[in-house]
Design a protein around this motif. Structure first.
Motif, PDB file in Angstrom:
ATOM      1  N   GLU A 142     -72.181 -84.594   3.468  1.00 22.10           N
ATOM      2  CA  GLU A 142     -71.927 -85.507   4.584  1.00 22.10           C
ATOM      3  C   GLU A 142     -72.616 -86.812   4.220  1.00 22.10           C
ATOM      4  O   GLU A 142     -73.766 -86.801   3.782  1.00 22.10           O
ATOM      5  CB  GLU A 142     -72.505 -84.951   5.885  1.00 22.10           C
ATOM      6  CG  GLU A 142     -71.822 -83.685   6.350  1.00 22.10           C
ATOM      7  CD  GLU A 142     -72.469 -83.098   7.595  1.00 22.10           C
ATOM      8  OE1 GLU A 142     -73.503 -83.632   8.046  1.00 22.10           O
ATOM      9  OE2 GLU A 142     -71.938 -82.107   8.103  1.00 22.10           O
ATOM     10  N   TYR A 143     -71.904 -87.935   4.399  1.00 21.54           N
ATOM     11  CA  TYR A 143     -72.444 -89.202   3.918  1.00 21.54           C
ATOM     12  C   TYR A 143     -72.298 -90.307   4.952  1.00 21.54           C
ATOM     13  O   TYR A 143     -71.561 -90.191   5.916  1.00 21.54           O
ATOM     14  CB  TYR A 143     -71.760 -89.612   2.611  1.00 21.54           C
ATOM     15  CG  TYR A 143     -70.253 -89.702   2.704  1.00 21.54           C
ATOM     16  CD1 TYR A 143     -69.631 -90.909   3.004  1.00 21.54           C
ATOM     17  CD2 TYR A 143     -69.446 -88.588   2.480  1.00 21.54           C
ATOM     18  CE1 TYR A 143     -68.255 -90.996   3.087  1.00 21.54           C
ATOM     19  CE2 TYR A 143     -68.070 -88.665   2.559  1.00 21.54           C
ATOM     20  CZ  TYR A 143     -67.485 -89.877   2.862  1.00 21.54           C
ATOM     21  OH  TYR A 143     -66.114 -89.956   2.951  1.00 21.54           O
ATOM     22  N   THR A 144     -73.025 -91.388   4.718  1.00 19.15           N
ATOM     23  CA  THR A 144     -72.991 -92.564   5.569  1.00 19.15           C
ATOM     24  C   THR A 144     -71.595 -93.169   5.511  1.00 19.15           C
ATOM     25  O   THR A 144     -71.135 -93.557   4.444  1.00 19.15           O
ATOM     26  CB  THR A 144     -74.039 -93.590   5.074  1.00 19.15           C
ATOM     27  OG1 THR A 144     -75.311 -92.959   5.025  1.00 19.15           O
ATOM     28  CG2 THR A 144     -74.097 -94.800   5.977  1.00 19.15           C
ATOM     29  N   LYS A 145     -70.901 -93.226   6.636  1.00 16.31           N
ATOM     30  CA  LYS A 145     -69.518 -93.731   6.675  1.00 16.31           C
ATOM     31  C   LYS A 145     -69.451 -95.252   6.802  1.00 16.31           C
ATOM     32  O   LYS A 145     -68.511 -95.872   6.348  1.00 16.31           O
ATOM     33  CB  LYS A 145     -68.766 -93.113   7.862  1.00 16.31           C
ATOM     34  CG  LYS A 145     -68.752 -91.594   7.850  1.00 16.31           C
ATOM     35  CD  LYS A 145     -67.656 -91.059   6.982  1.00 16.31           C
ATOM     36  CE  LYS A 145     -67.420 -89.601   7.262  1.00 16.31           C
ATOM     37  NZ  LYS A 145     -67.747 -88.716   6.209  1.00 16.31           N
ATOM     38  N   GLU A 146     -70.434 -95.864   7.437  1.00 17.86           N
ATOM     39  CA  GLU A 146     -70.441 -97.308   7.623  1.00 17.86           C
ATOM     40  C   GLU A 146     -70.801 -97.998   6.309  1.00 17.86           C
ATOM     41  O   GLU A 146     -71.534 -97.445   5.501  1.00 17.86           O
ATOM     42  CB  GLU A 146     -71.472 -97.723   8.695  1.00 17.86           C
ATOM     43  CG  GLU A 146     -71.241 -97.131  10.052  1.00 17.86           C
ATOM     44  CD  GLU A 146     -71.759 -95.705  10.182  1.00 17.86           C
ATOM     45  OE1 GLU A 146     -72.742 -95.354   9.498  1.00 17.86           O
ATOM     46  OE2 GLU A 146     -71.160 -94.932  10.931  1.00 17.86           O
ATOM     47  N   PRO A 147     -70.327 -99.233   6.115  1.00 16.81           N
ATOM     48  CA  PRO A 147     -70.741 -99.984   4.925  1.00 16.81           C
ATOM     49  C   PRO A 147     -72.261-100.187   4.926  1.00 16.81           C
ATOM     50  O   PRO A 147     -72.864-100.430   5.966  1.00 16.81           O
ATOM     51  CB  PRO A 147     -70.023-101.326   5.080  1.00 16.81           C
ATOM     52  CG  PRO A 147     -68.865-101.040   5.972  1.00 16.81           C
ATOM     53  CD  PRO A 147     -69.331 -99.958   6.901  1.00 16.81           C
ATOM     54  N   VAL A 148     -72.858-100.063   3.755  1.00 17.74           N
ATOM     55  CA  VAL A 148     -74.303-100.232   3.608  1.00 17.74           C
ATOM     56  C   VAL A 148     -74.546-101.644   3.068  1.00 17.74           C
ATOM     57  O   VAL A 148     -74.055-102.001   2.000  1.00 17.74           O
ATOM     58  CB  VAL A 148     -74.883 -99.168   2.653  1.00 17.74           C
ATOM     59  CG1 VAL A 148     -76.369 -99.377   2.458  1.00 17.74           C
ATOM     60  CG2 VAL A 148     -74.603 -97.766   3.194  1.00 17.74           C
ATOM     61  N   ALA A 149     -75.284-102.428   3.829  1.00 19.28           N
ATOM     62  CA  ALA A 149     -75.543-103.823   3.471  1.00 19.28           C
ATOM     63  C   ALA A 149     -76.406-103.903   2.206  1.00 19.28           C
ATOM     64  O   ALA A 149     -77.144-102.957   1.888  1.00 19.28           O
ATOM     65  CB  ALA A 149     -76.247-104.525   4.624  1.00 19.28           C
ATOM     66  N   PRO A 150     -76.336-105.003   1.485  1.00 16.89           N
ATOM     67  CA  PRO A 150     -77.171-105.174   0.295  1.00 16.89           C
ATOM     68  C   PRO A 150     -78.652-104.994   0.622  1.00 16.89           C
ATOM     69  O   PRO A 150     -79.144-105.507   1.624  1.00 16.89           O
ATOM     70  CB  PRO A 150     -76.883-106.609  -0.142  1.00 16.89           C
ATOM     71  CG  PRO A 150     -75.518-106.903   0.392  1.00 16.89           C
ATOM     72  CD  PRO A 150     -75.443-106.151   1.687  1.00 16.89           C
ATOM     73  N   GLY A 151     -79.340-104.214  -0.206  1.00 18.38           N
ATOM     74  CA  GLY A 151     -80.764-103.960  -0.014  1.00 18.38           C
ATOM     75  C   GLY A 151     -81.081-102.835   0.949  1.00 18.38           C
ATOM     76  O   GLY A 151     -82.221-102.402   1.053  1.00 18.38           O
ATOM     77  N   LYS A 152     -80.095-102.340   1.672  1.00 21.38           N
ATOM     78  CA  LYS A 152     -80.309-101.266   2.652  1.00 21.38           C
ATOM     79  C   LYS A 152     -80.066 -99.909   2.006  1.00 21.38           C
ATOM     80  O   LYS A 152     -79.506 -99.801   0.917  1.00 21.38           O
ATOM     81  CB  LYS A 152     -79.387-101.440   3.866  1.00 21.38           C
ATOM     82  CG  LYS A 152     -79.592-102.732   4.602  1.00 21.38           C
ATOM     83  CD  LYS A 152     -80.959-102.778   5.226  1.00 21.38           C
ATOM     84  CE  LYS A 152     -81.134-104.088   5.989  1.00 21.38           C
ATOM     85  NZ  LYS A 152     -82.453-104.235   6.526  1.00 21.38           N
ATOM     86  N   THR A 153     -80.478 -98.844   2.710  1.00 25.59           N
ATOM     87  CA  THR A 153     -80.333 -97.489   2.188  1.00 25.59           C
ATOM     88  C   THR A 153     -79.377 -96.669   3.036  1.00 25.59           C
ATOM     89  O   THR A 153     -79.127 -96.985   4.198  1.00 25.59           O
ATOM     90  CB  THR A 153     -81.693 -96.764   2.136  1.00 25.59           C
ATOM     91  OG1 THR A 153     -82.222 -96.683   3.457  1.00 25.59           O
ATOM     92  CG2 THR A 153     -82.676 -97.486   1.232  1.00 25.59           C
ATOM     93  N   GLY A 154     -78.879 -95.611   2.450  1.00 25.64           N
ATOM     94  CA  GLY A 154     -78.021 -94.649   3.121  1.00 25.64           C
ATOM     95  C   GLY A 154     -78.364 -93.259   2.607  1.00 25.64           C
ATOM     96  O   GLY A 154     -79.182 -93.114   1.687  1.00 25.64           O
ATOM     97  N   THR A 155     -77.750 -92.248   3.193  1.00 27.86           N
ATOM     98  CA  THR A 155     -78.059 -90.875   2.789  1.00 27.86           C
ATOM     99  C   THR A 155     -76.792 -90.066   2.584  1.00 27.86           C
ATOM    100  O   THR A 155     -75.738 -90.353   3.161  1.00 27.86           O
ATOM    101  CB  THR A 155     -78.915 -90.158   3.852  1.00 27.86           C
ATOM    102  OG1 THR A 155     -78.217 -90.171   5.094  1.00 27.86           O
ATOM    103  CG2 THR A 155     -80.273 -90.804   4.011  1.00 27.86           C
ATOM    104  N   ILE A 156     -76.934 -89.058   1.757  1.00 33.52           N
ATOM    105  CA  ILE A 156     -75.905 -88.042   1.585  1.00 33.52           C
ATOM    106  C   ILE A 156     -76.605 -86.712   1.815  1.00 33.52           C
ATOM    107  O   ILE A 156     -77.507 -86.335   1.060  1.00 33.52           O
ATOM    108  CB  ILE A 156     -75.272 -88.104   0.189  1.00 33.52           C
ATOM    109  CG1 ILE A 156     -74.571 -89.445   0.020  1.00 33.52           C
ATOM    110  CG2 ILE A 156     -74.313 -86.936  -0.008  1.00 33.52           C
ATOM    111  CD1 ILE A 156     -73.972 -89.683  -1.331  1.00 33.52           C
ATOM    112  N   ASN A 157     -76.234 -86.036   2.902  1.00 35.76           N
ATOM    113  CA  ASN A 157     -76.809 -84.732   3.237  1.00 35.76           C
ATOM    114  C   ASN A 157     -75.906 -83.650   2.664  1.00 35.76           C
ATOM    115  O   ASN A 157     -74.699 -83.667   2.894  1.00 35.76           O
ATOM    116  CB  ASN A 157     -76.928 -84.562   4.752  1.00 35.76           C
ATOM    117  CG  ASN A 157     -77.847 -85.614   5.351  1.00 35.76           C
ATOM    118  OD1 ASN A 157     -78.937 -85.831   4.877  1.00 35.76           O
ATOM    119  ND2 ASN A 157     -77.369 -86.276   6.385  1.00 35.76           N
TER     120      ASN A 157
END
Length: 129
Positions: free
Chosen positions: A74-89
């Motif tokens: 399961e992953y971050t669906k929204e666009p991730v802005a430059p320099g920001k983080t996201g996750t994949i569970n």
């Protein structure tokens, strides 16, 4: 006439080059996770991969596909802005699987400079007594 055509062509090339410079890129903290040993009586194991957009445009994850139905990303669906983080569970469900060592692959596809990345989970499900 040729002069105007040449100038127009050069401008189009310049704008295309300038737009191509803005690109997202993905960088993971880790690409491999070891779930360790766990009992057959507790077959569901979870882990989280964290990534950063190291580019200068929004990063979009298009797909996250596991090599087996027992592994669900399961992953971050929204666009991730430059320099920001996201996750994949990632959830591994060993119910109905033979005990022992396993290694599963999750393929991530993005709009970034690095279009495809492979993540790996491994572990050992011990036989119940």
């Amino acid at each position: 006439m040729k002069k105007y055509l040449l100038i127009t062509l050069m401008l189009v090339c310049a704008f295309t080059y300038a737009n191509a410079q803005k690109q997202a890129d993905i960088k993971f903290d880790k690409t491999t996770m070891d779930l360790g040993k766990f009992p057959e009586s507790n077959p569901v194991q979870k882990c989280t991969f964290t990534f950063t957009n190291t580019g200068n445009a929004p990063l979009i994850i298009n797909q996250a596909i596991a090599s087996c139905g027992c592994t669900v990303p399961e992953y971050t669906k929204e666009p991730v802005a430059p320099g920001k983080t996201g996750t994949i569970n990632v959830t591994y469900n060993g119910k109905g699987k033979f005990p022992g060592y396993f290694k599963k692959t999750i393929t991530i596809r993005t709009n970034g400079k690095t279009e495809m990345t492979r993540l790996y989970i491994s572990g050992e499900m011990e036989e119940g007594k």
